[in-house]
Structures are given as structure tokens and as C-alpha cells.
Write an enzyme that holds these catalytic residues in place. Sequence first.
Site, PDB file in Angstrom:
ATOM      1  N   ASP A   1       1.053  -1.197  -0.154  1.00 20.91           N
ATOM      2  CA  ASP A   1      -0.233  -0.061   0.246  1.00 20.91           C
ATOM      3  C   ASP A   1       0.279   0.827  -0.584  1.00 20.91           C
ATOM      4  O   ASP A   1       2.129   0.665   0.435  1.00 20.91           O
ATOM      5  CB  ASP A   1      -1.168  -0.177   1.155  1.00 20.91           C
ATOM      6  CG  ASP A   1      -0.491  -0.104   2.098  1.00 20.91           C
ATOM      7  OD1 ASP A   1       0.930  -0.336   2.587  1.00 20.91           O
ATOM      8  OD2 ASP A   1      -0.902   0.624   3.210  1.00 20.91           O
TER       9      ASP A   1
ATOM     10  N   ASP B   1      12.189  -0.809   3.734  1.00 20.91           N
ATOM     11  CA  ASP B   1      11.506   0.113   3.528  1.00 20.91           C
ATOM     12  C   ASP B   1      11.933   0.956   4.513  1.00 20.91           C
ATOM     13  O   ASP B   1      11.031   1.706   5.752  1.00 20.91           O
ATOM     14  CB  ASP B   1      10.087  -0.602   4.316  1.00 20.91           C
ATOM     15  CG  ASP B   1       8.812   0.544   4.540  1.00 20.91           C
ATOM     16  OD1 ASP B   1       8.698   1.806   4.246  1.00 20.91           O
ATOM     17  OD2 ASP B   1       8.192  -0.067   5.639  1.00 20.91           O
TER      18      ASP B   1
ATOM     19  N   HIS C   1       5.761   9.897   2.103  1.00 17.61           N
ATOM     20  CA  HIS C   1       4.860  10.307   2.299  1.00 17.61           C
ATOM     21  C   HIS C   1       4.046  11.937   1.990  1.00 17.61           C
ATOM     22  O   HIS C   1       3.394  12.645   2.862  1.00 17.61           O
ATOM     23  CB  HIS C   1       4.515  10.510   4.193  1.00 17.61           C
ATOM     24  CG  HIS C   1       4.656   8.950   4.210  1.00 17.61           C
ATOM     25  ND1 HIS C   1       4.065   8.702   5.321  1.00 17.61           N
ATOM     26  CD2 HIS C   1       4.550   8.005   3.640  1.00 17.61           C
ATOM     27  CE1 HIS C   1       4.682   7.514   6.025  1.00 17.61           C
ATOM     28  NE2 HIS C   1       4.790   6.464   5.012  1.00 17.61           N
TER      29      HIS C   1
ATOM     30  N   GLU D   1      -0.159  -1.692   5.372  1.00 19.30           N
ATOM     31  CA  GLU D   1       0.827  -0.856   6.450  1.00 19.30           C
ATOM     32  C   GLU D   1       1.072   0.301   6.961  1.00 19.30           C
ATOM     33  O   GLU D   1       1.378   0.352   8.048  1.00 19.30           O
ATOM     34  CB  GLU D   1       2.325  -1.417   5.606  1.00 19.30           C
ATOM     35  CG  GLU D   1       3.727  -1.254   6.806  1.00 19.30           C
ATOM     36  CD  GLU D   1       4.583   0.392   6.449  1.00 19.30           C
ATOM     37  OE1 GLU D   1       5.009   0.584   7.899  1.00 19.30           O
ATOM     38  OE2 GLU D   1       3.629   1.173   5.921  1.00 19.30           O
ATOM     39  N   GLU D   2       0.548   1.142   5.684  1.00 17.37           N
ATOM     40  CA  GLU D   2       0.288   2.808   6.006  1.00 17.37           C
ATOM     41  C   GLU D   2      -0.405   3.147   7.488  1.00 17.37           C
ATOM     42  O   GLU D   2      -0.836   4.384   7.754  1.00 17.37           O
ATOM     43  CB  GLU D   2       0.428   3.850   4.697  1.00 17.37           C
ATOM     44  CG  GLU D   2       1.542   3.064   3.812  1.00 17.37           C
ATOM     45  CD  GLU D   2       2.850   3.783   4.378  1.00 17.37           C
ATOM     46  OE1 GLU D   2       2.762   4.146   5.856  1.00 17.37           O
ATOM     47  OE2 GLU D   2       3.974   3.819   3.490  1.00 17.37           O
TER      48      GLU D   2
ATOM     49  N   ASP E   1       7.697   4.460  -1.922  1.00 18.30           N
ATOM     50  CA  ASP E   1       7.654   3.686  -0.484  1.00 18.30           C
ATOM     51  C   ASP E   1       6.129   3.288  -0.678  1.00 18.30           C
ATOM     52  O   ASP E   1       4.833   3.086  -0.707  1.00 18.30           O
ATOM     53  CB  ASP E   1       7.303   4.285   0.651  1.00 18.30           C
ATOM     54  CG  ASP E   1       7.114   5.095   1.992  1.00 18.30           C
ATOM     55  OD1 ASP E   1       7.080   3.822   2.003  1.00 18.30           O
ATOM     56  OD2 ASP E   1       6.076   5.302   2.448  1.00 18.30           O
TER      57      ASP E   1
END
Length: 382
Positions: free
Chosen positions: A80, A165, A358, A141-142, A108
Site C-alpha cells: 500500500d 522500507d 509521504h 502497512e501505512e 514507499d
Amino acid sequence: MPLQPERLADTFVRLCEIDSPSRREGRLAAFLRGLFATEFKAQILEDASAAATGSDTGNLVVRIGGDRELPPLFFNCHLDTVEPARGVRVHRSGDTFTSAGATVLGADDKAGIAMLVELARSLKEDGGLRPPLEFIFTTCEEIGLLGAKNLDFRLLRAPAGFALDSAGIDLAVIAAPASNHFTARVHGLAAHAGLHPEKGISAIQLVAQAIAGLPLGRLDPESTANIGLIGGGKATNIVPELAWVEGEVRSHSPEKLARHTAAIEEHFRQVLVRHGSLPAPVVAPSGYSARLEFDFVEQFPAMLLADHAPPVARLRQAATLLNRPLAYTVAGGGSDANIFNDRGFPTAILGIGMTDVHTTDESITLTSMVRTTQLLRALLAV
């Protein structure tokens, strides 16, 4: 046969342009299923985590055969991406990849996935001896490491591995903090703000007082705290009866994590106690006082790899093989590796070179991706 950088670049762009925001990773999972089944005749397993995570796919475990005399090794990436992540188009300028629009790039963690695909292709072309591999692709994960938390660990054969990551290059994260997520809900008393404000208790005012006196940011060398969400009230002419905040506490020390979390709850309670002892003009019904609901849950446990842990030992051997220095660092964030380590699967986090993650300024260079893939190959050669 050496790595093929342009093939790696093409794979990366293809992956980035497949939408996979959290809980909508199904298209990317389907693409990887087809790729690994077609090119490598890999065994592909999907767990039942979707029922718990709300994703449109489960976690994937891709098994690629190797020398059965060697212990298997796993690599982990998450499927994700954070929003805005729909309709991604990649712009390349020389060696650097960025988003061509108002979205994140998705390096990412799609840079990590692209590296694993190139790793598998190069190994297939070499045909040399290597350990059996497991690629673990997790969902969500996020949004709290949900995929890893609900991974069926019975599917794993490899006892240890690496998560691709982290920002930076030529580095390994060997420690990361634990985190508690907390919610504080203050219940006041509604009243008409123009006619009878004295009969109300403003929950927003109490929350504001609590936040104003609350230590946030860096609490000590091992711990941080933050309030990231706030809300409350219904209209400007109503004394608000409810206000809430959400925040987190992180620490590398479990004892400090518990102590800081308890201190935040106690601080909120003391603000309400002081308010209850105030004299008029508040003329709320006799015996009525503001009320606090405070809850917290563990977001993820801490991780700390010892010097003799298998991933750390393997990294040192790989660095020697490459004649390349590696940095070993402590992170301030959490990742799937926190969960893997907690479940008894020692896992180091590798920096893969992404920057400004992000954000819509996210970028990565092909040089970084090639350099990290070289490290992956070295990890299998030691």
C-alpha cells in the site's frame, strides 16, 4: 549476469502506476501474482488477513526455490501507499523519479518491490546456488501495520530476513520504538451559547487547556509524544458538550512508554478536576461535572536487534563482500519489521534511497535502487 538498471526502472514505473492505496491493494497483488507465477513458476500463497484488515486482498507470500541445503531467507515490502495515490504518473528526469502530478510517487514501498523483482530476475539468469527465497508482500502497512499484524506466520519457512522500507542508502535500521495510540474524549455540558452560557461546560475549552499544558514533542532521548487529530462541538451557538483528541506516544523503553502514556491521561484528569473546583459563573446542575474517557492501544512493539542477530551478521558479511561501509541506525518510526521481530522472526530494515516520503515531493534515483539491489544479491551470496 549483472543487474539490468533500465529493466529495473521499467518495473518500478509500472508498479508506481498501479493504484494501491491502503485497503485497495488488490490490483497490485494481482499483477505480482501473474508476474511471479509466469516468470518464476513461484508458489504464491495468500492468507486470510483481508477479513481483519478490510483490504481487497490478503497478504502474499511468494516462494522461489533455491538450494535446499541452505536456510531460506525472506524479504518484506508493503503493497500500500499513502494518499494521494490514485492516478499516479511517473516523471523521470535523468536518474531521478518523481510524481508527474499531485500524487505521491509510491517509492514507499514500490521501489522495494521493484528491487525484489529485479533480484529474482538476475538470480534466474545467473543460475547459481542461493538459498530458497520468500517475498512477503503485506497490506495496510501505512494505516497501522495491519497486514503484518494479521499475517499468517505459519506460512513462513524462512527464520529471518529483511524489510525494504526506509529512507537513506547503505544503511540498516536495527532498532525502532514502540508506539501507543491514545484517544481522549472530554464530555462537558451543552447549553445555548447566547441565552444561558453559564449552564454549559465547554468540552473544547477543557481540551484546549489540557493540550496547552501537555508536554509534547521530544520527551526524553528515547521518547516522543504528539497530538495529531482534534475535533468537537456541533454549532457556534451551542456550548460544546464533546471534544476529542487523538495522539501517540513512542519510546524505545517499554517502561517509559507506559509511564508517559499514563502521565498524559492523568494530566487530562487533573484539568477536569481543577475545573470541577471552580466557583461560579458556571451553574451547571448540582453534582454534574465534566467527564473523561481515555483509551489507548498498542500500535506496534519496539524492535532491537542484537549484534549477533542473523540479519545483522549477514549484513556485515555482505558489506565486506561488496567492500562497502554500511551504517547501522536507530529509527523513530515503526514498520512491518517491528511486528516480524515481535513474532520471533529477526528482521532488519534496509534503507532503499527514497526521499520526502509521504509527500507529493517524494523521489528516488535509479542509482539508489541499483545500489540496494546489489546489496540484496550480496546478502544471498554470503
